[in-house]
Design a protein around this motif. Sequence first.
Motif, PDB file in Angstrom:
ATOM      1  N   ALA A 358     -22.103 -18.783 -39.971  1.00 57.46           N
ATOM      2  CA  ALA A 358     -22.435 -17.385 -39.700  1.00 57.46           C
ATOM      3  C   ALA A 358     -22.689 -17.140 -38.218  1.00 57.46           C
ATOM      4  O   ALA A 358     -22.684 -16.001 -37.757  1.00 57.46           O
ATOM      5  N   LYS A 359     -22.900 -18.222 -37.469  1.00 57.13           N
ATOM      6  CA  LYS A 359     -23.246 -18.029 -36.053  1.00 57.13           C
ATOM      7  C   LYS A 359     -22.048 -18.191 -35.113  1.00 57.13           C
ATOM      8  O   LYS A 359     -22.205 -18.084 -33.906  1.00 57.13           O
ATOM      9  N   ASP A 365     -19.450 -14.398 -28.904  1.00 57.31           N
ATOM     10  CA  ASP A 365     -20.004 -13.348 -28.040  1.00 57.31           C
ATOM     11  C   ASP A 365     -20.656 -13.972 -26.820  1.00 57.31           C
ATOM     12  O   ASP A 365     -20.465 -13.520 -25.697  1.00 57.31           O
ATOM     13  N   TYR A 366     -21.414 -15.025 -27.066  1.00 53.77           N
ATOM     14  CA  TYR A 366     -22.178 -15.651 -25.977  1.00 53.77           C
ATOM     15  C   TYR A 366     -21.245 -16.194 -24.894  1.00 53.77           C
ATOM     16  O   TYR A 366     -21.407 -15.884 -23.719  1.00 53.77           O
ATOM     17  N   VAL A 367     -20.236 -16.991 -25.299  1.00 52.92           N
ATOM     18  CA  VAL A 367     -19.378 -17.607 -24.284  1.00 52.92           C
ATOM     19  C   VAL A 367     -18.439 -16.607 -23.631  1.00 52.92           C
ATOM     20  O   VAL A 367     -18.094 -16.746 -22.465  1.00 52.92           O
ATOM     21  N   ILE A 405     -29.679 -15.346 -16.707  1.00 49.22           N
ATOM     22  CA  ILE A 405     -28.798 -14.646 -17.644  1.00 49.22           C
ATOM     23  C   ILE A 405     -29.529 -13.432 -18.199  1.00 49.22           C
ATOM     24  O   ILE A 405     -30.756 -13.374 -18.205  1.00 49.22           O
ATOM     25  N   SER A 406     -28.714 -12.506 -18.682  1.00 49.87           N
ATOM     26  CA  SER A 406     -29.280 -11.237 -19.136  1.00 49.87           C
ATOM     27  C   SER A 406     -30.171 -11.463 -20.357  1.00 49.87           C
ATOM     28  O   SER A 406     -30.012 -12.452 -21.071  1.00 49.87           O
ATOM     29  N   ARG A 412     -29.227 -14.306 -27.449  1.00 46.57           N
ATOM     30  CA  ARG A 412     -28.157 -15.027 -28.160  1.00 46.57           C
ATOM     31  C   ARG A 412     -28.431 -16.524 -28.159  1.00 46.57           C
ATOM     32  O   ARG A 412     -28.275 -17.196 -29.170  1.00 46.57           O
ATOM     33  N   VAL A 413     -28.816 -17.048 -26.990  1.00 49.34           N
ATOM     34  CA  VAL A 413     -29.102 -18.488 -26.905  1.00 49.34           C
ATOM     35  C   VAL A 413     -30.194 -18.852 -27.895  1.00 49.34           C
ATOM     36  O   VAL A 413     -30.109 -19.859 -28.601  1.00 49.34           O
ATOM     37  N   GLN A 414     -31.229 -17.994 -27.942  1.00 52.02           N
ATOM     38  CA  GLN A 414     -32.334 -18.287 -28.848  1.00 52.02           C
ATOM     39  C   GLN A 414     -31.856 -18.335 -30.291  1.00 52.02           C
ATOM     40  O   GLN A 414     -32.244 -19.209 -31.057  1.00 52.02           O
ATOM     41  N   GLU A 415     -30.984 -17.407 -30.628  1.00 48.75           N
ATOM     42  CA  GLU A 415     -30.508 -17.350 -31.998  1.00 48.75           C
ATOM     43  C   GLU A 415     -29.575 -18.516 -32.321  1.00 48.75           C
ATOM     44  O   GLU A 415     -29.580 -19.050 -33.430  1.00 48.75           O
ATOM     45  N   LEU A 416     -28.790 -18.912 -31.316  1.00 45.75           N
ATOM     46  CA  LEU A 416     -27.893 -20.059 -31.512  1.00 45.75           C
ATOM     47  C   LEU A 416     -28.704 -21.336 -31.630  1.00 45.75           C
ATOM     48  O   LEU A 416     -28.335 -22.264 -32.334  1.00 45.75           O
TER      49      LEU A 416
END
Length: 726
Positions: A358-359, A365-367, A405-406, A412-416
């Motif tokens: 799911a991620k 999106d992140y990369v 980073i924004s 996003r990093v946190q969620e990944l």
Amino acid sequence: MSSVLRSALFPAALDCIISIDPQGQITEWNRDAEQTLGYARAEALGQFLSDLIVPPADQETHQNVQRFLHTVNDTGQTISPVNQRLRLDARRRDGQTFPCELSVHALHREDGPLFAAYLRDLSDQVQAQAHQAALYAVSGKLAQAVTPAEVVELILREVMPAAQAARGSVGMLLPGGDHLRLLGELNYDAQTRATLANFPLTFDLPACHVIRTGQAVFGSREALHRQFSDLAQKGPQELMAAAALPLQAQGRVFGYLALVYDQPHTFAEADQSFLTAIAEHCALALHRAQLLEDERAARGQLAFLAEAGAVLASSLELQTTLDHLADLVVPRLADWYAVYLPEGEVLYPYGLAHRDAAKVSLLRDYVHQAPVRIDSSSGAAEIYRTGTHLHFPHLSPALLAAQEISPEQQRRVQELGLHSYMAVPMVAHGRTIGVMAYALAETQRSFTAQDLHLALELGRRAGLALDHARLYQQLQESHSTLERRVEVRTHELELQTQELERSNAELEQFAYIASHDLQAPIRAVTSFAGIIAQRYAGQLDDRGQLYLQQIIGSGEHMKRLVDDLLTFSRIHTHQGDQVLVDSQAVFGEVARRLASEDMEGTFDLSATGLPRVRANPQQLDQLLQNLISNGLKYRREGVRPRVQVSAVQGGDFWRFAVSDNGIGIEEQYFGRIFEIFQRLHGRDTFEGTGIGLAVCKKIVERHGGQLWLESVVGEGSSFFFTLPVE
Ligand code: ADP
């Protein structure tokens, strides 16, 4: 007892010496008794011993000295303490009971017996035995644990209770050497658990101190809070006493064992050495399990690389190879992962994978949000440029937060999930062709030196595989470009051919119509010229006669030209069917016609055993007629003309030869003579239209054969043509 002896012996004795009268009242109480039992001599004298030292539970059985002297044990036996060594529990002034050994001796005096009780505190001895037994039990259990997780589990379940600790934890130093990770904890509150899951060595906590110095820490709440400034904030709540012990192997401290006590706890020397011994056992077991795990991991890595080799070799298609790589890496080596390949000025991310399907879109999106320019200072770009690698066993939240980073990207990093990271070059033939980036989302694992080693190795293999796939793709592309070009060219040629065929057909149609329509006026010219010659010849002078003859000659030539042209154009416009024809019979017919034209019989013509062929009979007749008549026509002066026709089979064809002994043809004209209207002689030497051989060529080609010649000037010529075997 003499007072001298008493004053000499009593204070020096190592045991408690107490004397009581037959009523059980204390009459003597030495210094050791004061220390061990907590009552001053003055307090003790005159008291009933049973009141003073017998624990409440045993009070009843020790009511008076009589029973004290004839007491009954649990099994109903009567025992007397006199002259015996008994194991009992005694009570101190502070209410604590302790194990002791007691022996009572009766001193018989005139005023009745006096009893001297010798009481020895066995606490230390009992504790030492208990420690010994606990150590024995614990080490036995630890020896059975195989994996580090099992060892940790045992430490929490068996070792902590054996050390009488209510709570505690085990942690180890991370590969980078600057962070500690919690391997397991017992009864920690959620907040402590979260704080200590991963923490820097710079925290002022007993565990950090232990790792840095290799020295154990024991202390009460107050003492520890005084010594360690972070303990109140970050340590376990309601800590009353605690010990932190180093876990070391091969002279290196690799972890800590923390024991937390809910009750006040003093760490006597015996206690400290017991806990130290326990920690040594734990360290040994953990180290051994870790070695085993490393070995298993090494074997696993070998197997992984072998599998990787096979999988990577199984495809030459770029996207498939990238997909295979992602399948290999996630989840076995990493929780999420990306491959960066150069595309123009940036490194473009391919083969994205996350263990949580799911991620994947989040990862995308992140990369894609942050394209990596090759000339930038980003880690991946640097790896691509220099061929080095990156290895962050532990990325602290603080470090991540410090990245430029924004907030959106941070989220996003946190969620990944990003806890551990490494990136390695993909190498092919000594050249870096891309970058592989690996991440661990959970704190349970960190990238070790072995993981990095494995990633570097995989980078080399994947690099080669990818390079091969890319070469293959380029080859495929150039093939298809070539194929496309050939297709285009073929199509162009087809169009040209069609165009040519169309214009040829038009021309033939025109030639046919023209020659057909010309026949009538020519016939009129020649026949009227003939009538003039017959009827009016006498009225013309010599010059007039000559002109008339020229008109007749030209008219006849024009008639032949038109006839021949008509024949030529008819080959296509009137193709006719191909049937089985006896070429010998056709030859016979041609020969007969020629012989009838030549009344004098001035030539030799021969042919034998000509085959049956599939052909159009009229056209085969025309072909032989033209070739044979040429052979007779282009005769040498003074030589009787001879033409021979023969045929031999070669493979799928019959090769016919029409050979003469005429003037021959220079080799330079071999091509030209087959073109229409091409003649090598003037009409004054040899009559002709220059169409005969062009007709022959057309006929042979229409039948799928070829026409060519060999010739020697002054000796003769041979015209060859092939026709398919029927
Ligand atoms: P034509 O005979 O009407 O001139 P052809 O097309 O039959 O036209 O022949 C073309 C030319 O080839 C002739 O003009 C002649 O010069 C040469 N040629 C053809 N057949 C022979 C032959 N058997 N020997 C020598 N020359 C020949």
